[in-house]
Design a protein around this motif. Sequence first.
Motif, PDB file in Angstrom:
ATOM      1  N   SER A   1      17.883  -4.712  29.433  1.00 50.48           N
ATOM      2  CA  SER A   1      18.713  -3.643  28.861  1.00 50.48           C
ATOM      3  C   SER A   1      18.343  -3.387  27.408  1.00 50.48           C
ATOM      4  CB  SER A   1      20.197  -4.034  28.957  1.00 50.48           C
ATOM      5  OG  SER A   1      20.584  -4.284  30.293  1.00 50.48           O
ATOM      6  N   ALA A   2      18.083  -4.469  26.669  1.00 49.39           N
ATOM      7  CA  ALA A   2      17.722  -4.334  25.250  1.00 49.39           C
ATOM      8  C   ALA A   2      16.385  -3.616  25.090  1.00 49.39           C
ATOM      9  CB  ALA A   2      17.670  -5.715  24.597  1.00 49.39           C
ATOM     10  N   LEU A   3      15.426  -3.926  25.967  1.00 50.85           N
ATOM     11  CA  LEU A   3      14.125  -3.255  25.905  1.00 50.85           C
ATOM     12  C   LEU A   3      14.255  -1.760  26.192  1.00 50.85           C
ATOM     13  CD1 LEU A   3      11.878  -5.912  27.661  1.00 50.85           C
ATOM     14  CD2 LEU A   3      11.579  -5.060  25.327  1.00 50.85           C
ATOM     15  N   TRP A   4      15.071  -1.407  27.194  1.00 51.11           N
ATOM     16  CA  TRP A   4      15.294   0.010  27.488  1.00 51.11           C
ATOM     17  C   TRP A   4      15.924   0.718  26.290  1.00 51.11           C
ATOM     18  CZ3 TRP A   4      13.282   3.281  30.583  1.00 51.11           C
ATOM     19  CH2 TRP A   4      12.878   2.937  31.865  1.00 51.11           C
ATOM     20  N   PHE A   5      16.889   0.040  25.652  1.00 52.16           N
ATOM     21  CA  PHE A   5      17.507   0.650  24.464  1.00 52.16           C
ATOM     22  C   PHE A   5      16.455   0.888  23.391  1.00 52.16           C
ATOM     23  CE2 PHE A   5      18.820   0.015  20.099  1.00 52.16           C
ATOM     24  CZ  PHE A   5      19.786   1.005  19.952  1.00 52.16           C
ATOM     25  N   TYR A   6      15.602  -0.112  23.152  1.00 54.99           N
ATOM     26  CA  TYR A   6      14.600   0.015  22.090  1.00 54.99           C
ATOM     27  C   TYR A   6      13.664   1.192  22.383  1.00 54.99           C
ATOM     28  CZ  TYR A   6      10.960  -1.116  18.758  1.00 54.99           C
ATOM     29  OH  TYR A   6      10.059  -1.043  17.727  1.00 54.99           O
ATOM     30  N   PHE A   7      13.244   1.301  23.616  1.00 54.16           N
ATOM     31  CA  PHE A   7      12.379   2.409  24.028  1.00 54.16           C
ATOM     32  C   PHE A   7      13.066   3.752  23.769  1.00 54.16           C
ATOM     33  CE2 PHE A   7      11.301   5.374  27.510  1.00 54.16           C
ATOM     34  CZ  PHE A   7       9.940   5.521  27.295  1.00 54.16           C
ATOM     35  N   TYR A   8      14.304   3.876  24.195  1.00 55.01           N
ATOM     36  CA  TYR A   8      15.048   5.124  24.038  1.00 55.01           C
ATOM     37  C   TYR A   8      15.302   5.428  22.559  1.00 55.01           C
ATOM     38  CZ  TYR A   8      18.860   8.531  24.544  1.00 55.01           C
ATOM     39  OH  TYR A   8      19.647   9.656  24.472  1.00 55.01           O
ATOM     40  N   ALA A   9      15.654   4.396  21.771  1.00 52.00           N
ATOM     41  CA  ALA A   9      15.965   4.579  20.349  1.00 52.00           C
ATOM     42  C   ALA A   9      14.763   5.108  19.583  1.00 52.00           C
ATOM     43  CB  ALA A   9      16.445   3.259  19.741  1.00 52.00           C
ATOM     44  N   ILE A  10      13.567   4.604  19.915  1.00 51.57           N
ATOM     45  CA  ILE A  10      12.350   5.034  19.214  1.00 51.57           C
ATOM     46  C   ILE A  10      11.856   6.383  19.740  1.00 51.57           C
ATOM     47  CG2 ILE A  10       9.914   4.491  18.830  1.00 51.57           C
ATOM     48  CD1 ILE A  10      11.704   2.763  17.119  1.00 51.57           C
ATOM     49  N   GLU A  11      11.780   6.500  21.068  1.00 48.90           N
ATOM     50  CA  GLU A  11      11.156   7.673  21.678  1.00 48.90           C
ATOM     51  C   GLU A  11      12.060   8.907  21.653  1.00 48.90           C
ATOM     52  OE1 GLU A  11       8.048   7.849  23.181  1.00 48.90           O
ATOM     53  OE2 GLU A  11       7.556   5.836  22.473  1.00 48.90           O
ATOM     54  N   LYS A  12      13.352   8.727  21.869  1.00 48.16           N
ATOM     55  CA  LYS A  12      14.253   9.870  22.038  1.00 48.16           C
ATOM     56  C   LYS A  12      15.168  10.095  20.828  1.00 48.16           C
ATOM     57  CE  LYS A  12      12.695  10.526  26.215  1.00 48.16           C
ATOM     58  NZ  LYS A  12      11.836  11.690  26.531  1.00 48.16           N
ATOM     59  N   LEU A  13      15.799   9.017  20.341  1.00 51.24           N
ATOM     60  CA  LEU A  13      16.720   9.173  19.205  1.00 51.24           C
ATOM     61  C   LEU A  13      15.991   9.234  17.872  1.00 51.24           C
ATOM     62  CD1 LEU A  13      19.688   6.761  20.129  1.00 51.24           C
ATOM     63  CD2 LEU A  13      19.518   9.243  20.454  1.00 51.24           C
ATOM     64  N   LYS A  14      14.731   8.798  17.866  1.00 51.99           N
ATOM     65  CA  LYS A  14      13.912   8.787  16.653  1.00 51.99           C
ATOM     66  C   LYS A  14      14.577   7.954  15.552  1.00 51.99           C
ATOM     67  CE  LYS A  14      11.128  11.645  18.685  1.00 51.99           C
ATOM     68  NZ  LYS A  14       9.843  11.144  19.275  1.00 51.99           N
ATOM     69  N   LEU A  15      15.179   6.829  15.959  1.00 49.94           N
ATOM     70  CA  LEU A  15      15.788   5.932  14.964  1.00 49.94           C
ATOM     71  C   LEU A  15      14.697   5.197  14.206  1.00 49.94           C
ATOM     72  CD1 LEU A  15      18.737   4.231  16.927  1.00 49.94           C
ATOM     73  CD2 LEU A  15      18.815   6.247  15.464  1.00 49.94           C
ATOM     74  N   SER A  16      15.061   4.689  13.039  1.00 51.82           N
ATOM     75  CA  SER A  16      14.130   3.842  12.297  1.00 51.82           C
ATOM     76  C   SER A  16      13.855   2.597  13.123  1.00 51.82           C
ATOM     77  CB  SER A  16      14.734   3.428  10.948  1.00 51.82           C
ATOM     78  OG  SER A  16      15.839   2.561  11.143  1.00 51.82           O
ATOM     79  N   GLN A  17      12.691   2.014  12.914  1.00 53.56           N
ATOM     80  CA  GLN A  17      12.352   0.813  13.676  1.00 53.56           C
ATOM     81  C   GLN A  17      13.356  -0.303  13.398  1.00 53.56           C
ATOM     82  OE1 GLN A  17       8.578  -1.360  12.987  1.00 53.56           O
ATOM     83  NE2 GLN A  17       8.075  -0.747  15.096  1.00 53.56           N
ATOM     84  N   LYS A  18      13.874  -0.369  12.163  1.00 51.11           N
ATOM     85  CA  LYS A  18      14.838  -1.418  11.831  1.00 51.11           C
ATOM     86  C   LYS A  18      16.115  -1.271  12.654  1.00 51.11           C
ATOM     87  CE  LYS A  18      17.051  -1.654   7.779  1.00 51.11           C
ATOM     88  NZ  LYS A  18      17.310  -1.992   6.352  1.00 51.11           N
ATOM     89  N   ASN A  19      16.670  -0.069  12.716  1.00 47.07           N
ATOM     90  CA  ASN A  19      17.895   0.127  13.479  1.00 47.07           C
ATOM     91  C   ASN A  19      17.672  -0.086  14.974  1.00 47.07           C
ATOM     92  OD1 ASN A  19      19.334   0.600  11.191  1.00 47.07           O
ATOM     93  ND2 ASN A  19      19.756   2.757  11.583  1.00 47.07           N
ATOM     94  N   ALA A  20      16.483   0.290  15.449  1.00 46.46           N
ATOM     95  CA  ALA A  20      16.167   0.043  16.859  1.00 46.46           C
ATOM     96  C   ALA A  20      16.138  -1.457  17.136  1.00 46.46           C
ATOM     97  CB  ALA A  20      14.828   0.687  17.218  1.00 46.46           C
TER      98      ALA A  20
END
Length: 776
Positions: A78-97
Amino acid sequence: MLECRLKSHPNRLLKEHLNGCVDIGLRLFSANKLFNDSEDFIRAILLFHDIGKASNFFQDYILGKKVNHDLKKHSEISALWFYFYAIEKLKLSQKNAVLGYSIIKSHHGDLDNLQDMLVANLDYKKLLSINKAVNYKELSFIFRPFFNADLFTKGNFNRLCEKYTFEGSIKNIRKIKKGMSLKDYFFLNYFYSILLSADKGDLILGKLPEKAKSVWISNLVDSYRAYFTNIEKDINKLRSNAYDEVASNIITAKYRKKRFFSINLPTGTGKTLNSVNAAVKLKTVNPAIKRIIYCLPFTSIIDQNASVFEGVLRKNSIEPGSDLLLKQHHLSELSYTKSSDETYFGQEAEYLIEGWESEFVITTFFQFLHTLLSNRNKALRKFHNFAHSVVILDEVQNIPYKYWKLINRILKEASEILDLYVILVTATMPLIFSEKKGEIIELVSYKEKYFLHLNRIKLDLTYSERTTELEDFCDILLKDITLNNDKSFLIILNTIKSSIFVYEFLEERMKHEELMYLSSNIVPSERLKRIKKIKEDPAGKVIVSTQVVEAGVDIDVDIVYRDMAPLDSIFQACGRCNRNNNKQISTVKLFNLSMDNRNLSNLIYDPVLINHTNNILRNLEYIEEKDFFDLSKRYYNEFQNILSTTVSTDLIEAVSSLKYKEAFESGSIEEFRLINSFPTVLAFIGINENAMAIINRFYDLLTKEYDDPFKKRIEMKILRKEMAPYIINVPENIAKRNGYSEDDGPIWIIPDIIVNKHYNKETGFIRDQGPVDYFF
């Protein structure tokens, strides 16, 4: 239409659970209005935290089938999916991801060091095996209301595994830790807390309970105090003046934007009501404030203070439901009654109590500090409820010096990030915050005048510069009692062994009804009865005790004897003498006691503090109460020259770097105690029929089989709280010499048939004739 079959829990569909978590979590987020640009962040965390459960492996596991342990894991996927979505779709900073990844990965356990949370635990083959077993069709259907669900495909999962786990990106993220700060610590803990509350709240309650209408309004304490005002006595005039000053100052314009306040007044001048009234007034002029958190050093005095606050509400015709006034500590009853008379029990009550779901919370320093500074899942669940609160730290001198710098730094950050206000309350104000630097504002104008005006006590130091053997001390004490047989005495010893020695010496030579014994060696139910009896009629009593009477136990005697201690503890002992200024100047006599050729104070307290106290008191024979204030200032001002801040410095560094395990599981921050601690055993003493009835239920519960293990845990927790009045802490070495073994389990049961072998009804647990016991 596609039928949803995926489950998150045995009796809960995954779709329902994720929708419920989003609803509860976003309500919590919106209510606090903190980190306002992070709504997409927390929504994604709430949505993604359990999607790993969509695999057939987990679904088989939840149906009771035997599944490989690694293949049924879901938090990391679940955490990996969140990280993927946060970077690819939400365009969050790497730190927040990364922070979001860590929150989801750890939501079923405790927080680890950040770097260790980023190391993938599953190998590539197992990840691919899980990928093949995922029901992407239903998963996409569940997420379609929230975003383009085409995200969930086997191809994207393979890409996720390859790019974010095996091409080094997750490992490279470790570099981010160099840029971490305390703000990131608060950010991670805050959203971790919201996820935990939403996750558990959806399963236990199904929704957030409705908030009670605020009753802690401006004149609430004023109305209560009006019933008890008696201006005739000087002490009451002083209390009234202090009350009016604090109430006026807290709402003046020049104080309104301040975050840190102090109430530094002599003992017996009404600090408790002053602090609560100040918090209520502050809440009135700052409508954003939602909660008052009142903290005390010891569980044993919570009920005493809670009864005062209940009285405040009842005098205003308000019945104190748990949503208005809540006691929360490890012995709290598992029942929660709302002001609407709706009552919760069991796991529902546990959720509300441990989450601080109340407008006024009474708790311990331990609960407060181990939420503010913790990696523990259970403790951090209420972290988000620090937001918009007034925290009162009563008897704040009990926080050891080695943590002052840490507490200063953490509370400053909390005040800015979480909109926190802090009121420190004591008769001997430690220099955690500096008035000179403007870090804290004293709410009592010209506080020195209150200390100078009161001169109830004379501290006699004629015996303290030399060591007195305990036998000689007993002779001095008996002579003094005999010459002053119309006076009440309190003798405060540093160890249980020395206190029992003194009690038994006096017992042989005095009328039994005049003599009373108090210490943690007595079961709590009996200890509270004795304290109540002393408070009701102290006349002629001779009370032999340990330090249990020093913080918040409101008793008033004529003469006090005190074994050597740090200066703030000595002044606390003085606060039990002539408290209401009803007598001529009373005397507190300080001794430096030795037993079996061992100095007792150095075995209990930090020897550096004892030496510092001796230096402060050197060449003085008597000190009057009016001089206590200046002496206390000198005592604390010189701390920086004698005590190290290394512990605080190291902890600040660890917390700032999000090294959770390093900071919170190394033992360095586990105690927050002034007195040295020792390994102990919980001993249940079957002293009466009620105690034995409880223990028989305990045995029945141990052997009873349950389909739902959670129900057994709740019932055991309820029963443990009923057992608490009969449980004492016995030093482990003493317990083992008296027959305890680890096979007895976490609680050593001493039934009624052998209770007389181990427990004396006057002095408590019977210590054998083995090595000297110096335990508090």
